[in-house]
Design a protein around this motif. Structure first.
Motif, PDB file in Angstrom:
ATOM      1  N   ARG A 209       0.832  -1.201   0.000  1.00  0.00           N
ATOM      2  CA  ARG A 209       0.000   0.000   0.000  1.00  0.00           C
ATOM      3  C   ARG A 209       0.867   1.251   0.000  1.00  0.00           C
ATOM      4  O   ARG A 209       0.666   2.171  -0.784  1.00  0.00           O
ATOM      5  CB  ARG A 209      -0.900   0.043   1.234  1.00  0.00           C
ATOM      6  CG  ARG A 209      -1.667   1.357   1.314  1.00  0.00           C
ATOM      7  CD  ARG A 209      -2.156   1.660   2.700  1.00  0.00           C
ATOM      8  NE  ARG A 209      -1.057   1.903   3.632  1.00  0.00           N
ATOM      9  CZ  ARG A 209      -1.121   2.709   4.668  1.00  0.00           C
ATOM     10  NH1 ARG A 209      -2.250   3.337   4.936  1.00  0.00           N
ATOM     11  NH2 ARG A 209      -0.092   2.888   5.465  1.00  0.00           N
ATOM     12  N   ASP A 210       1.856   1.282   0.905  1.00  0.00           N
ATOM     13  CA  ASP A 210       2.721   2.448   0.993  1.00  0.00           C
ATOM     14  C   ASP A 210       3.415   2.691  -0.337  1.00  0.00           C
ATOM     15  O   ASP A 210       3.555   3.825  -0.781  1.00  0.00           O
ATOM     16  CB  ASP A 210       3.766   2.250   2.086  1.00  0.00           C
ATOM     17  CG  ASP A 210       3.130   2.246   3.470  1.00  0.00           C
ATOM     18  OD1 ASP A 210       1.964   2.676   3.588  1.00  0.00           O
ATOM     19  OD2 ASP A 210       3.791   1.792   4.411  1.00  0.00           O
ATOM     20  N   LEU A 211       3.835   1.606  -0.958  1.00  0.00           N
ATOM     21  CA  LEU A 211       4.538   1.710  -2.222  1.00  0.00           C
ATOM     22  C   LEU A 211       3.641   2.282  -3.318  1.00  0.00           C
ATOM     23  O   LEU A 211       4.034   3.199  -4.034  1.00  0.00           O
ATOM     24  CB  LEU A 211       5.058   0.328  -2.626  1.00  0.00           C
ATOM     25  CG  LEU A 211       5.852   0.229  -3.919  1.00  0.00           C
ATOM     26  CD1 LEU A 211       7.018   1.196  -3.899  1.00  0.00           C
ATOM     27  CD2 LEU A 211       6.362  -1.196  -4.115  1.00  0.00           C
ATOM     28  N   SER A 212       2.434   1.767  -3.408  1.00  0.00           N
ATOM     29  CA  SER A 212       1.564   2.247  -4.486  1.00  0.00           C
ATOM     30  C   SER A 212       1.165   3.701  -4.221  1.00  0.00           C
ATOM     31  O   SER A 212       1.023   4.501  -5.137  1.00  0.00           O
ATOM     32  CB  SER A 212       0.346   1.349  -4.651  1.00  0.00           C
ATOM     33  OG  SER A 212      -0.656   1.709  -3.745  1.00  0.00           O
ATOM     34  N   GLN A 213       1.039   4.038  -2.960  1.00  0.00           N
ATOM     35  CA  GLN A 213       0.753   5.430  -2.594  1.00  0.00           C
ATOM     36  C   GLN A 213       1.894   6.333  -3.052  1.00  0.00           C
ATOM     37  O   GLN A 213       1.682   7.391  -3.629  1.00  0.00           O
ATOM     38  CB  GLN A 213       0.581   5.516  -1.071  1.00  0.00           C
ATOM     39  CG  GLN A 213       0.287   6.911  -0.560  1.00  0.00           C
ATOM     40  CD  GLN A 213      -1.043   7.431  -1.066  1.00  0.00           C
ATOM     41  OE1 GLN A 213      -1.904   6.658  -1.446  1.00  0.00           O
ATOM     42  NE2 GLN A 213      -1.206   8.738  -1.097  1.00  0.00           N
ATOM     43  N   LYS A 214       3.093   5.873  -2.800  1.00  0.00           N
ATOM     44  CA  LYS A 214       4.273   6.654  -3.151  1.00  0.00           C
ATOM     45  C   LYS A 214       4.348   6.880  -4.658  1.00  0.00           C
ATOM     46  O   LYS A 214       4.647   7.974  -5.122  1.00  0.00           O
ATOM     47  CB  LYS A 214       5.532   5.928  -2.676  1.00  0.00           C
ATOM     48  CG  LYS A 214       6.633   6.850  -2.218  1.00  0.00           C
ATOM     49  CD  LYS A 214       7.906   6.094  -1.949  1.00  0.00           C
ATOM     50  CE  LYS A 214       8.638   5.736  -3.213  1.00  0.00           C
ATOM     51  NZ  LYS A 214       9.926   5.056  -2.959  1.00  0.00           N
ATOM     52  N   ILE A 215       4.066   5.807  -5.384  1.00  0.00           N
ATOM     53  CA  ILE A 215       4.126   5.898  -6.835  1.00  0.00           C
ATOM     54  C   ILE A 215       3.043   6.851  -7.358  1.00  0.00           C
ATOM     55  O   ILE A 215       3.282   7.662  -8.246  1.00  0.00           O
ATOM     56  CB  ILE A 215       4.018   4.488  -7.464  1.00  0.00           C
ATOM     57  CG1 ILE A 215       5.299   3.701  -7.151  1.00  0.00           C
ATOM     58  CG2 ILE A 215       3.792   4.562  -8.969  1.00  0.00           C
ATOM     59  CD1 ILE A 215       5.223   2.223  -7.460  1.00  0.00           C
TER      60      ILE A 215
END
Lengths: 221, 221
Positions: A209-215
């Motif tokens: 989740r954090d990763l997709s948010q960051k992207i």
DNA sequence: TAGATTGTTAATCGATTAACAATC
DNA sequence: TAGATTGTTAATCGATTAACAATC
């Protein structure tokens, strides 16, 4: 009149989760010959804020830091170890000696934090009698007896999900009060029994989740 | 004017941690032939509150429940899977095929939650070339190449603590953006790289605190 | 219809962060 | 002394819980 606090103040969940990290870091510093450390240094090294560090330390330790100097590493370590050790009731039993169970048995971290695996159990005759990480594996039939005799309160479930509830029930019947469940199922316990679930897929979901948010954020710019 | 939400709303950390549990429970119900379920039933089964369940579900799913009936299990599962799957970028690499790494490779839970271990690596020639849980172990020398070619963003560190930082650095150099660290050390990463620490000793410390608190409470009465 | 259950808005609780005086 | 660092009080932030109108 001076207010009196028992040694057994309730420390916040989040703080407890950070204590092992502080301890590890302080040990490393101590090994390098350091005698004192400031909250700022700890914070920078562990990606926390200095305020948070001071609050956490104050919650387990009565020692006060000296402005411009910091805290005495030795005393701090002793206080954290004392808290973790005091709480730990030291003895833990493990059920399930598959790959995960073996990993836990060989895991050196437990000792550091005042935890000790007292006994390991499995239903599989291939592992019964063998030794992993210094722990001999006992047959399930011995579980009740061992827990009772040694008055053990904490159990780790490391069996496949299909067996988890049965093991959990056995633990409860055997006087276990706190259960760490590594199997990816919810286990039901009677009121008053504590359960913590440790599920790797869960943590990965969080990371994703954090990763997709960051992207997404990056795309917006 | 109707407010517009992107599909990529930020869902709270705590909610994300509960999503896999919902999914698991819904799957079990579905297997039993159930078609609908109320938030109350979910809450009771997972030791949560109904309000919390409804909020969580609303955050990943647009479907609305029917009073007196509840939610359509199938649609709910699809939405949760979609969220977890969408976010997951599906491909994960694992470094370290000791007991813990083997346990992770054989862990069936990942697939369920839309995660897939794309490749495993180890420095030890005894495991290189062997297969665990359907994954062949590659030598470390291949790490950069594989991550790059497959554009992998998530890495799991399952090596001993002494090797953790070096592996972490390699991951960062190889384009990994999110790291799950199973080793009991803090790893340092450049700004912007995400790290989640999964440490069993930490969870046990928490359990021990709760337990000692409970025992204290009982003594007070 | 009656009442269980939903979904939303407001209140509470807990943890983090900010502000700042005290002090070595 | 000057200034880095402490420890505490207040403000903010986030998550959970409570309250309640809407509805099938």
């Amino acid at each position: 009149m001076e207010e009196f606090h028992s040694d057994k103040r309730l420390i916040s969940r989040q703080t407890v989760l950070r204590l092992p990290r502080y301890l590890r870091f302080l040990k490393a510093l101590s090994d390098e010959g350091e005698r004192t450390v400031s909250a700022t240094v700890i914070a920078n090294s562990l990606s926390l804020t200095p305020i948070q560090v001071r609050k956490d330390l104050a919650s387990v330790s009565r020692i006060s830091g000296k402005p411009r100097v910091g805290f005495a590493i030795g005393e701090l370590m002793a206080d954290i170890e004392n808290y973790l050790g005091y709480n730990s009731m030291d003895q833990v039993v493990l059920v399930g000696v598959g790959n995960l169970g073996k990993a836990l048995l060989s895991y050196k971290g437990f000792h550091k934090y005042g935890m000790h695996i007292a006994a390991a159990f499995d239903a599989n005759s291939e592992v019964i009698g063998r030794t992993f990480g210094g722990n001999k594996v006992h047959p399930m039939g011995k579980f009740y007896e061992v827990c009772n005799k040694a008055n053990i309160r904490i159990g780790i479930i490391a069996v496949p999900e299909t067996a988890a509830q049965a093991v959990c029930d056995l633990m409860v019947r055997s006087g276990i009060l706190a259960i760490m469940n590594m199997a990816p199922v919810h286990v039901n316990v009677p009121p008053g029994i504590l359960v913590e679930n440790e599920n790797i897929a869960t943590t990965l979901a969080l990371l994703a989740r954090d990763l997709s948010q960051k992207i997404d954020d990056k795309e917006k710019k």
